[in-house]
Write a protein that holds these residues in place. Structure first.
Motif, mmCIF file in Angstrom:
data_model
loop_
_atom_site.group_PDB
_atom_site.id
_atom_site.type_symbol
_atom_site.label_atom_id
_atom_site.label_comp_id
_atom_site.label_asym_id
_atom_site.label_seq_id
_atom_site.Cartn_x
_atom_site.Cartn_y
_atom_site.Cartn_z
ATOM 1 N N LYS A 43 46.099 27.837 48.703
ATOM 2 C CA LYS A 43 45.643 28.908 49.596
ATOM 3 C C LYS A 43 44.729 29.877 48.839
ATOM 4 C CE LYS A 43 45.662 30.694 53.667
ATOM 5 N NZ LYS A 43 44.964 29.971 54.745
ATOM 6 N N SER A 44 45.054 30.155 47.574
ATOM 7 C CA SER A 44 44.227 31.052 46.760
ATOM 8 C C SER A 44 42.827 30.479 46.565
ATOM 9 C CB SER A 44 44.876 31.276 45.386
ATOM 10 O OG SER A 44 46.142 31.852 45.520
ATOM 11 N N ILE A 45 42.744 29.187 46.318
ATOM 12 C CA ILE A 45 41.444 28.515 46.154
ATOM 13 C C ILE A 45 40.651 28.606 47.447
ATOM 14 C CG2 ILE A 45 40.344 26.264 45.814
ATOM 15 C CD1 ILE A 45 42.826 25.620 43.965
ATOM 16 N N GLU A 46 41.317 28.380 48.550
ATOM 17 C CA GLU A 46 40.662 28.479 49.861
ATOM 18 C C GLU A 46 40.096 29.878 50.077
ATOM 19 O OE1 GLU A 46 42.186 28.398 54.465
ATOM 20 O OE2 GLU A 46 43.168 27.048 53.055
ATOM 21 N N LEU A 47 40.856 30.903 49.709
ATOM 22 C CA LEU A 47 40.396 32.288 49.871
ATOM 23 C C LEU A 47 39.187 32.578 48.979
ATOM 24 C CD1 LEU A 47 43.888 34.006 49.984
ATOM 25 C CD2 LEU A 47 42.232 33.942 51.872
ATOM 26 N N ALA A 48 39.229 32.093 47.742
ATOM 27 C CA ALA A 48 38.100 32.314 46.828
ATOM 28 C C ALA A 48 36.845 31.625 47.357
ATOM 29 C CB ALA A 48 38.446 31.792 45.432
ATOM 30 N N ARG A 49 36.989 30.398 47.815
ATOM 31 C CA ARG A 49 35.832 29.667 48.354
ATOM 32 C C ARG A 49 35.282 30.360 49.599
ATOM 33 N NH1 ARG A 49 38.194 23.576 47.484
ATOM 34 N NH2 ARG A 49 37.688 23.455 45.284
ATOM 35 N N HIS A 50 36.182 30.846 50.439
ATOM 36 C CA HIS A 50 35.751 31.552 51.649
ATOM 37 C C HIS A 50 34.938 32.799 51.283
ATOM 38 C CE1 HIS A 50 35.811 32.934 55.795
ATOM 39 N NE2 HIS A 50 36.220 34.120 55.362
ATOM 40 N N ALA A 51 35.289 33.424 50.166
ATOM 41 C CA ALA A 51 34.567 34.614 49.706
ATOM 42 C C ALA A 51 33.307 34.243 48.922
ATOM 43 C CB ALA A 51 35.484 35.467 48.829
ATOM 44 N N GLY A 52 33.019 32.948 48.795
ATOM 45 C CA GLY A 52 31.820 32.503 48.100
ATOM 46 C C GLY A 52 31.956 32.529 46.584
ATOM 47 N N ARG A 53 33.190 32.477 46.093
ATOM 48 C CA ARG A 53 33.428 32.500 44.653
ATOM 49 C C ARG A 53 34.022 31.179 44.179
ATOM 50 N NH1 ARG A 53 37.609 35.296 44.134
ATOM 51 N NH2 ARG A 53 37.881 36.171 46.192
ATOM 52 N N LYS A 54 33.780 30.870 42.905
ATOM 53 C CA LYS A 54 34.411 29.709 42.271
ATOM 54 C C LYS A 54 35.667 30.139 41.512
ATOM 55 C CE LYS A 54 30.231 26.987 41.621
ATOM 56 N NZ LYS A 54 29.369 26.298 40.650
ATOM 57 N N THR A 55 35.728 31.419 41.168
ATOM 58 C CA THR A 55 36.839 31.952 40.386
ATOM 59 C C THR A 55 37.932 32.491 41.306
ATOM 60 O OG1 THR A 55 35.309 32.578 38.628
ATOM 61 C CG2 THR A 55 37.482 33.634 38.607
ATOM 62 N N VAL A 56 39.141 32.032 41.096
ATOM 63 C CA VAL A 56 40.296 32.542 41.831
ATOM 64 C C VAL A 56 40.771 33.797 41.116
ATOM 65 C CG1 VAL A 56 42.659 32.052 42.562
ATOM 66 C CG2 VAL A 56 40.963 30.218 42.554
ATOM 67 N N THR A 57 40.972 34.872 41.874
ATOM 68 C CA THR A 57 41.397 36.144 41.296
ATOM 69 C C THR A 57 42.861 36.431 41.622
ATOM 70 O OG1 THR A 57 40.786 37.429 43.241
ATOM 71 C CG2 THR A 57 39.048 37.057 41.589
ATOM 72 N N LYS A 62 47.643 37.171 45.447
ATOM 73 C CA LYS A 62 48.478 38.131 46.189
ATOM 74 C C LYS A 62 48.257 38.005 47.691
ATOM 75 C CE LYS A 62 48.509 41.319 42.320
ATOM 76 N NZ LYS A 62 47.982 42.573 41.771
ATOM 77 N N THR A 63 47.014 37.801 48.108
ATOM 78 C CA THR A 63 46.711 37.623 49.526
ATOM 79 C C THR A 63 47.316 36.329 50.043
ATOM 80 O OG1 THR A 63 44.659 38.877 49.280
ATOM 81 C CG2 THR A 63 44.856 37.470 51.236
ATOM 82 N N ALA A 64 47.228 35.277 49.253
ATOM 83 C CA ALA A 64 47.813 33.988 49.650
ATOM 84 C C ALA A 64 49.311 34.126 49.874
ATOM 85 C CB ALA A 64 47.523 32.928 48.589
ATOM 86 N N ILE A 65 49.978 34.846 48.997
ATOM 87 C CA ILE A 65 51.419 35.049 49.145
ATOM 88 C C ILE A 65 51.720 35.807 50.434
ATOM 89 C CG2 ILE A 65 53.420 36.245 48.182
ATOM 90 C CD1 ILE A 65 52.240 35.532 45.390
ATOM 91 N N ARG A 66 50.911 36.821 50.723
ATOM 92 C CA ARG A 66 51.122 37.578 51.976
ATOM 93 C C ARG A 66 50.882 36.699 53.195
ATOM 94 N NH1 ARG A 66 48.374 41.770 49.340
ATOM 95 N NH2 ARG A 66 46.516 41.418 50.588
ATOM 96 N N ILE A 67 49.885 35.814 53.122
ATOM 97 C CA ILE A 67 49.578 34.929 54.252
ATOM 98 C C ILE A 67 50.685 33.907 54.445
ATOM 99 C CG2 ILE A 67 48.046 33.071 55.011
ATOM 100 C CD1 ILE A 67 45.732 34.687 53.700
#
Length: 76
Positions: A43-57, A62-67
């Motif tokens: 889920k974290s990778i998906e969020l980073a890609r959605h934001a146009g980033r290659k780096t997972v932050t 934290k957002t993935a855990i909340r989702i």
């Protein structure tokens, strides 16, 4: 092949107050934690890609855990 070593998980059980812990219990905890970690990482990778980033932050994690909130655990 499992990624998480058993010894640190055994120490966690003991820090939590267990006097004795079976190897089966430690392996079960490892399997569950790896399942949850994989779900959060995906889920974290998906969020980073959605934001146009290659780096997972850390914020992605934290957002993935909340989702995800509640992760179903496979019973095998």
């Amino acid at each position: 092949m499992p990624e998480i070593p058993l010894a640190p998980l055994d120490r966690i059980f003991h820090k939590a107050g267990a006097e004795r812990v079976s190897e089966d219990a430690t392996q079960a905890l490892r399997d569950i934690l790896e399942y949850i970690a994989f779900d959060i990482a995906s889920k974290s990778i998906e969020l980073a890609r959605h934001a146009g980033r290659k780096t997972v932050t850390a914020d992605d994690v934290k957002t993935a855990i909340r989702i995800i909130k509640c992760v179903p655990v496979p019973m095998s």
